[in-house]
Design a protein around this motif. Structure first.
Motif, PDB file in Angstrom:
ATOM      1  N   THR A  36       0.842  -1.182   0.000  1.00  0.00           N
ATOM      2  CA  THR A  36       0.000   0.000   0.000  1.00  0.00           C
ATOM      3  C   THR A  36       0.885   1.242   0.000  1.00  0.00           C
ATOM      4  OG1 THR A  36      -1.808  -1.095   1.173  1.00  0.00           O
ATOM      5  CG2 THR A  36      -1.740   1.311   1.272  1.00  0.00           C
ATOM      6  N   TYR A  37       0.555   2.209  -0.862  1.00  0.00           N
ATOM      7  CA  TYR A  37       1.358   3.421  -0.993  1.00  0.00           C
ATOM      8  C   TYR A  37       0.438   4.638  -0.879  1.00  0.00           C
ATOM      9  CZ  TYR A  37       4.380  -0.123  -3.036  1.00  0.00           C
ATOM     10  OH  TYR A  37       5.109  -1.266  -3.241  1.00  0.00           O
ATOM     11  N   VAL A  38       0.788   5.569  -0.011  1.00  0.00           N
ATOM     12  CA  VAL A  38      -0.008   6.776   0.202  1.00  0.00           C
ATOM     13  C   VAL A  38       0.898   7.997   0.051  1.00  0.00           C
ATOM     14  CG1 VAL A  38      -1.481   8.052   1.784  1.00  0.00           C
ATOM     15  CG2 VAL A  38      -1.547   5.550   1.783  1.00  0.00           C
ATOM     16  N   GLY A  39       0.554   8.886  -0.864  1.00  0.00           N
ATOM     17  CA  GLY A  39       1.308  10.128  -1.030  1.00  0.00           C
ATOM     18  C   GLY A  39       2.717   9.949  -1.538  1.00  0.00           C
ATOM     19  N   VAL A  40       3.000   8.846  -2.218  1.00  0.00           N
ATOM     20  CA  VAL A  40       4.349   8.595  -2.728  1.00  0.00           C
ATOM     21  C   VAL A  40       4.545   9.361  -4.043  1.00  0.00           C
ATOM     22  CG1 VAL A  40       5.920   6.830  -3.595  1.00  0.00           C
ATOM     23  CG2 VAL A  40       4.487   6.359  -1.614  1.00  0.00           C
ATOM     24  N   LYS A  41       5.740   9.967  -4.220  1.00  0.00           N
ATOM     25  CA  LYS A  41       6.056  10.717  -5.430  1.00  0.00           C
ATOM     26  C   LYS A  41       7.384  10.243  -5.999  1.00  0.00           C
ATOM     27  CE  LYS A  41       3.693  14.879  -3.762  1.00  0.00           C
ATOM     28  NZ  LYS A  41       3.831  16.337  -3.466  1.00  0.00           N
ATOM     29  N   PHE A  42       7.378   9.973  -7.310  1.00  0.00           N
ATOM     30  CA  PHE A  42       8.602   9.569  -7.987  1.00  0.00           C
ATOM     31  C   PHE A  42       8.713  10.298  -9.316  1.00  0.00           C
ATOM     32  CE2 PHE A  42       8.243   5.822  -5.225  1.00  0.00           C
ATOM     33  CZ  PHE A  42       9.554   5.690  -4.803  1.00  0.00           C
TER      34      PHE A  42
END
Length: 322
Positions: A36-42
């Motif tokens: 689960t990923y929340v607010g991840v930026k790449f």
């Protein structure tokens, strides 16, 4: 495992088919299945060929990333944006997309089959050869996209919009399209195909569909205006309670069409085939039928006013045309 609120990364490596990034605080973030990923930026990261199945992405942002042949199957993606990403041949099978935006992405041959798309925006994306079969769509927008050879079969849609898209040989079939707007789309090289559709309360405006194929479809309470269906094949289709105006069907084959309780105005049927058409309780006003074939067509309780036949038009008394 859940990862969240990460906006930067340092070291990047791949381990056993997953992607691992080292964050500034020393904590690792792993992109792999069942996470689960929340607010991840790449940005500018190569995620190609990764397995991201059964994941949840919420409020994430990916910019200029490579997802070629990545597998997102069975994942849930919400509030997430993909900007200028390469998603060619990417699998989104059985995926739920909610309020997701794809902006300037290449998505050729991507598979979005068997999923649910709610309020998804495709803006200036390459979706040629994309597959949306057996996918339910609501509130989705396709703006200035390449939809050549894309497939939308068994794909019910409502409250959607297709604006300025290329649709050469795009397929829409075996489903219901409701409250959807097709505006300024075009297919100038190869025909788009519409088969066994239920088209309800839609608007088709300023489209240019050369040699389109419309088979066994029903149009109800739909507006068709200022469009061009030159040399199209419209077989055994019904138009009920529609408005068709300023639209060209020159050299088209409309044999067996049924027009009921419909207003047709300022349309062009030059050299069109309309034999075996049935028109009931409709109005035909200021249309051109020059050289059209109206033999064996029948009209009942309809009004024909200020229409132009011209030379070469063939019809019989069952067709009450002025």
């Amino acid at each position: 495992m859940e990862y969240g609120k990460s906006s930067d990364y340092e070291e990047i490596r791949r381990e056993a088919g997953t992607f691992v990034a080292q964050m500034p605080d020393g904590s690792p973030i792993e992109l792999g299945p069942n996470n689960t990923y929340v607010g991840v930026k790449f940005a500018n990261v190569d995620f190609s060929h990764l397995t991201l199945t059964s994941c949840t992405f919420t409020d994430c942002h990916f910019a200029d990333c490579n997802f070629v042949r990545t597998d997102f199957s069975h994942s849930k993606i919400a509030g997430t944006t993909f900007t200028n990403c390469d998603l060619d041949d990417t699998a989104f099978l059985w995926v739920s997309l909610n309020e997701v935006a794809f902006v300037g992405c290449s998505m050729s041959q991507s598979r979005l089959n068997l999923g649910v798309l709610n309020t998804v925006r495709f803006d200036q994306c390459k979706l040629n050869y994309g597959k949306f079969d057996d996918t339910s769509m609501s509130g989705c927008h396709f703006d200035q996209c390449n939809l050549d050879d894309a497939k939308f079969t068994h794909a019910p849609m409502s409250d959607c919009r297709f604006l300025k898209c290329s649709m050469n040989e795009a397929w829409f079939g075996f489903s219901t399209i409701a409250n959807t707007k097709f505006e300024k789309n075009f297919a100038l090289e190869y025909h788009p195909v519409f088969v066994r559709l239920q088209v309800e309360d839609c608007i088709l405006s300023l489209n240019d569909f050369f040699e389109s194929m419309i088979f066994e479809s029903n149009f109800t309470s739909t507006i068709i205006e200022r469009s061009n269906f030159w040399k199209s094949k419209v077989y055994s289709s019904n138009f009920d309670s529609c408005e068709i105006r300023h639209t060209g069907f020159n050299e088209s084959d409309l044999r067996g069409v049924v027009i009921g309780t419909t207003a047709v105005a300022a349309c062009r049927f030059r050299l069109a085939t309309l034999n075996e058409a049935f028109i009931e309780d409709s109005t035909i006003h200021r249309c051109s039928f020059e050289g059209a074939d109206l033999t064996e067509s029948v009209s009942m309780d309809s009004q024909f006013t200020e229409n132009h036949l011209g030379q070469g038009t063939s019809y019989e008394t069952k067709f009450e045309i002025d």
